[in-house]
Design an enzyme around this catalytic site. Structure first.
Site, PDB file in Angstrom:
ATOM      1  N   PHE A 155      14.921  -7.271 -11.233  1.00  0.00           N
ATOM      2  CA  PHE A 155      15.166  -5.835 -11.151  1.00  0.00           C
ATOM      3  C   PHE A 155      15.797  -5.500  -9.796  1.00  0.00           C
ATOM      4  CE2 PHE A 155      11.574  -6.555 -13.979  1.00  0.00           C
ATOM      5  CZ  PHE A 155      11.953  -5.828 -15.106  1.00  0.00           C
TER       6      PHE A 155
ATOM      7  N   VAL B 138      11.336  -8.480  -8.511  1.00  0.00           N
ATOM      8  CA  VAL B 138      11.835  -7.191  -8.047  1.00  0.00           C
ATOM      9  C   VAL B 138      12.414  -7.356  -6.649  1.00  0.00           C
ATOM     10  CG1 VAL B 138      11.205  -4.785  -7.617  1.00  0.00           C
ATOM     11  CG2 VAL B 138       9.962  -6.089  -9.359  1.00  0.00           C
ATOM     12  N   CYS B 139      13.627  -6.905  -6.449  1.00  0.00           N
ATOM     13  CA  CYS B 139      14.243  -7.007  -5.118  1.00  0.00           C
ATOM     14  C   CYS B 139      13.440  -6.177  -4.121  1.00  0.00           C
ATOM     15  CB  CYS B 139      15.689  -6.536  -5.129  1.00  0.00           C
ATOM     16  SG  CYS B 139      16.385  -6.413  -3.468  1.00  0.00           S
ATOM     17  N   ILE B 140      12.951  -6.815  -3.097  1.00  0.00           N
ATOM     18  CA  ILE B 140      12.040  -6.133  -2.165  1.00  0.00           C
ATOM     19  C   ILE B 140      12.761  -5.058  -1.354  1.00  0.00           C
ATOM     20  CG2 ILE B 140      12.309  -7.915  -0.365  1.00  0.00           C
ATOM     21  CD1 ILE B 140       9.313  -7.430   0.274  1.00  0.00           C
TER      22      ILE B 140
ATOM     23  N   ALA C 204      13.320  -2.121  -3.548  1.00  0.00           N
ATOM     24  CA  ALA C 204      12.044  -1.520  -3.928  1.00  0.00           C
ATOM     25  C   ALA C 204      11.455  -0.679  -2.792  1.00  0.00           C
ATOM     26  CB  ALA C 204      11.058  -2.607  -4.341  1.00  0.00           C
TER      27      ALA C 204
END
Lengths: 130, 126
Positions: free
Chosen positions: A39, A77-79, A82
């Site tokens: 994501f 999930v791309c930190i 996010a």
């Protein structure tokens, strides 16, 4: 075939994530493997654990979670994307002095390098963008 | 830099289709390109459609307090991202002149764009 998906659309206001989920189910039904859903961009909202849509509407967060539980698909999930959007797991919430967290396992915050690895390591990386 | 005119290939092709202002698409696409390069991949960039506007020179940050993308474009060379392409039709459609671009990018016709995409192991579209 080993697949990975890149999802860049949010769970409610756009179709992209819904299409991605249907594609995920279809490829699994055909006997393929879905290694991971990554994501990025507004797609990170798919990891919001506090999402509470009306009961007669699709619950994408739960649907992704089911995909993980039933097929072992990783939910990455791309930190960086996010954190900018208020999506923090317990560790990041504590690191940034926040009182609550909005991401929980099986969703995992990770770096963009994982996306590159997936793209180069899987047979197909399919992108779903709004 | 090797002969890019005949050598279109690479590991990762990042296609940028959004203008530099009004959304984070360009910035997050460039971030993906920089990370791929930092991981040792040979990265090419293709500016398509409104994405060509990203190359228009002299851009500031805009009034919204977000970082502009022009400084990131200047950093590409540091990451050895030197294979830059643009959709030639978009350049003329937007009324832009190649001489006014911030970075030199090689214009490609539609057929060459198909070859470019085919010549990369991974294509990421933003």
């Amino acid at each position: 075939m080993r697949y990975a998906l890149l999802v860049q659309g949010p769970p409610y206001s756009r179709q992209a994530a819904h299409s991605a989920l249907r594609f995920a189910r279809a490829l699994l039904a055909r006997g393929h493997t879905l290694e991971s859903v990554f994501f990025y961009h507004d797609g990170v909202y798919n990891a919001a654990r506090l999402a509470a849509p009306p009961q007669d509407e699709p619950h994408l967060v739960d649907a992704w979670r089911a995909l993980h539980d039933e097929h072992g698909t990783r939910l990455q999930v791309c930190i960086a994307a996010a954190l900018r959007r208020g999506l923090l797991d317990e560790r990041e919430a504590s690191r940034h002095g926040k009182t609550g967290h909005s991401v929980e396992p099986p969703f995992e915050l990770t770096g963009l390098g994982q996306l590159i690895d997936l793209g180069l390591g899987c047979d197909r990386l399919v992108t779903f963008s709004p | 830099m090797h002969d890019r005119d005949t050598q279109l290939g690479g590991d990762v092709l990042v296609i940028l289709r959004h203008p530099p202002h009004g959304s984070s698409w360009l910035r997050e696409g460039l971030d993906a390109a920089l990370v791929a390069a930092a991981f040792g991949q040979a990265v090419s960039l293709l500016f398509m459609g409104d994405g060509v506007m990203a190359l228009a020179g002299g851009q500031g940050q805009g009034p919204l307090g977000q970082k502009g993308t022009a400084p990131t474009l200047d950093m590409l060379a540091m990451y050895d991202i030197e294979a830059l392409y643009l959709e030639s039709g978009a350049l003329s459609a937007l009324g832009l002149n190649r001489d006014a671009l911030q970075l030199p990018a090689q214009p490609l016709e539609a057929a060459d764009i198909a070859n470019l995409i085919a010549a990369h192991r991974l294509v990421l579209t933003f």
